[in-house]
Scaffold this motif. Structure first.
Motif, PDB file in Angstrom:
ATOM      1  N   ASP A   1       0.814  -1.214   0.000  1.00  0.00           N
ATOM      2  CA  ASP A   1       0.000   0.000   0.000  1.00  0.00           C
ATOM      3  C   ASP A   1       0.848   1.265   0.000  1.00  0.00           C
ATOM      4  OD1 ASP A   1      -2.266  -1.568   0.054  1.00  0.00           O
ATOM      5  OD2 ASP A   1      -2.401  -1.566   2.246  1.00  0.00           O
ATOM      6  N   GLY A   2       2.055   1.186   0.478  1.00  0.00           N
ATOM      7  CA  GLY A   2       2.889   2.367   0.565  1.00  0.00           C
ATOM      8  C   GLY A   2       3.914   2.518  -0.536  1.00  0.00           C
ATOM      9  N   ASN A   3       4.007   1.540  -1.456  1.00  0.00           N
ATOM     10  CA  ASN A   3       5.007   1.589  -2.522  1.00  0.00           C
ATOM     11  C   ASN A   3       4.350   1.136  -3.817  1.00  0.00           C
ATOM     12  OD1 ASN A   3       7.280   1.674  -4.098  1.00  0.00           O
ATOM     13  ND2 ASN A   3       8.525   0.368  -2.779  1.00  0.00           N
ATOM     14  N   ALA A   4       4.173   2.067  -4.755  1.00  0.00           N
ATOM     15  CA  ALA A   4       3.509   1.744  -6.023  1.00  0.00           C
ATOM     16  C   ALA A   4       4.383   0.943  -6.964  1.00  0.00           C
ATOM     17  CB  ALA A   4       3.060   3.041  -6.716  1.00  0.00           C
ATOM     18  N   ALA A   5       5.681   0.870  -6.703  1.00  0.00           N
ATOM     19  CA  ALA A   5       6.577   0.115  -7.584  1.00  0.00           C
ATOM     20  C   ALA A   5       6.626  -1.366  -7.251  1.00  0.00           C
ATOM     21  CB  ALA A   5       7.994   0.695  -7.510  1.00  0.00           C
TER      22      ALA A   5
END
Length: 308
Positions: free
Chosen positions: A219-223
């Motif tokens: 949820d905190g890292n789109a990569a």
């Protein structure tokens, strides 16, 4: 007179030989290596000279800083320059590790046992897992995970747009699932989840699968993304149920009791309650001039007719 094509770096000639590192990646790594060497040498050299100036003459401090900065910059140049090779080694790390372990095991077995014993051990190690269905499925499932990792890499290199430097997403790990495989990847700058969602049909074809799904793994890292490669459908498969053993298959269908299903509600008659409406109040009589008297707002208000 034919001209001979020059030899490419880290590969063979361009007349059909497989190139390990592409020319674009090679040029990009060389440019980044030079930049890393200059920055590292200058920064480390100046910091070393400033520290050494407190203990010796400034000219000697500059010489010491250069002696420390230049080798450090050379180490940074080597790491950046060989990064494409390290990346290829990471792609094939499971296969390299398995091959190394098997090679060491075969060498030790052949050096410490005779020929018939070596053949017998190899036959047991290979034949027993292949003969047991559970172990065979386990090995094939993990082998497909290795296969999917390489097929995803081919997808990124062939028809999925990458950044200008040519760096591909980092394929981290893969594990088998009841329907196929699940792969975790880390995107580099230049790609997003929306770019992959429009190419899922091509990814499924490249992986020889039925469908492919992609979603965010954090949820905190789109990569950080997760691929689900689906090869089979488990919801339509036949499963064993203990309820089948409860039913006697010799019982004819006509002798089985059928439950009685009511077709309508059978409720006792209920007398409807009698509702009595309150009596309506009579309207007040009209005054002498034919107008209706105004309703007083309260009992203590003055009568208006006394003032007429």
């Amino acid at each position: 007179m034919s001209k001979s094509s020059p030899r490419r770096p880290f590969g063979g000639r361009s007349n059909g030989t497989i190139t390990v590192i592409e020319a674009k990646v090679h040029r990009s790594s060389a440019r980044r290596a030079r930049l890393a060497f200059i920055l590292t040498a200058v920064i480390v050299g100046l910091l070393s000279a400033v520290v050494a100036a407190s203990y010796m003459h400034p000219i000697l401090a500059l010489i010491v800083g250069a002696l420390i900065g230049v080798p450090t910059g050379g180490i940074a140049w080597v790491l950046v320059r060989i990064w494409p090779v390290l990346q290829r080694l990471w792609w094939w790390l499971p296969e390299i590790g398995i091959t190394t372990v098997l090679g060491i095991g075969w060498t030790q077995l052949a050096n410490h046992t005779s020929g018939p014993v070596t053949f017998l051990v190899v036959a047991l190690v290979v034949g027993v897992p292949a003969a047991i269905p559970a172990s065979r499925r386990f090995i094939l499932a993990w082998a497909m995970c290795l296969y999917v990792r390489h097929r995803l890499r081919v997808c990124f290199a062939q028809f999925i747009i990458s950044n200008q430097s040519g760096t591909l997403p980092l394929i981290l790990w893969a594990k088998p699932t009841p329907v196929g495989e699940r792969v975790w990847i880390y995107l580099r700058p230049g790609l997003s989840l929306a770019d992959l969602e429009g190419r899922l049909d091509k990814i499924a074809v490249a992986c020889n699968a039925s469908t492919a799904l992609v979603e965010r793994a954090s949820d905190g890292n789109a990569a950080y993304l997760r691929f689900d490669i689906k090869r089979r459908e488990v919801l339509t498969a036949d499963v064993a149920s203990p309820l089948v053993d409860v039913i006697n298959p010799d019982t004819p269908v006509s002798d089985r009791p059928m439950p009685v299903v009511p077709t309508a509600l059978d409720l006792p008659d209920v007398d409807a309650p009698t509702i009595t409406l309150p009596a309506q109040k009579k309207s007040p009589a009209s005054t002498a001039n034919g107008s209706k008297p105004a309703a007083s707002s309260s009992a203590d208000a003055d009568d208006v007719t006394d003032w007429i």
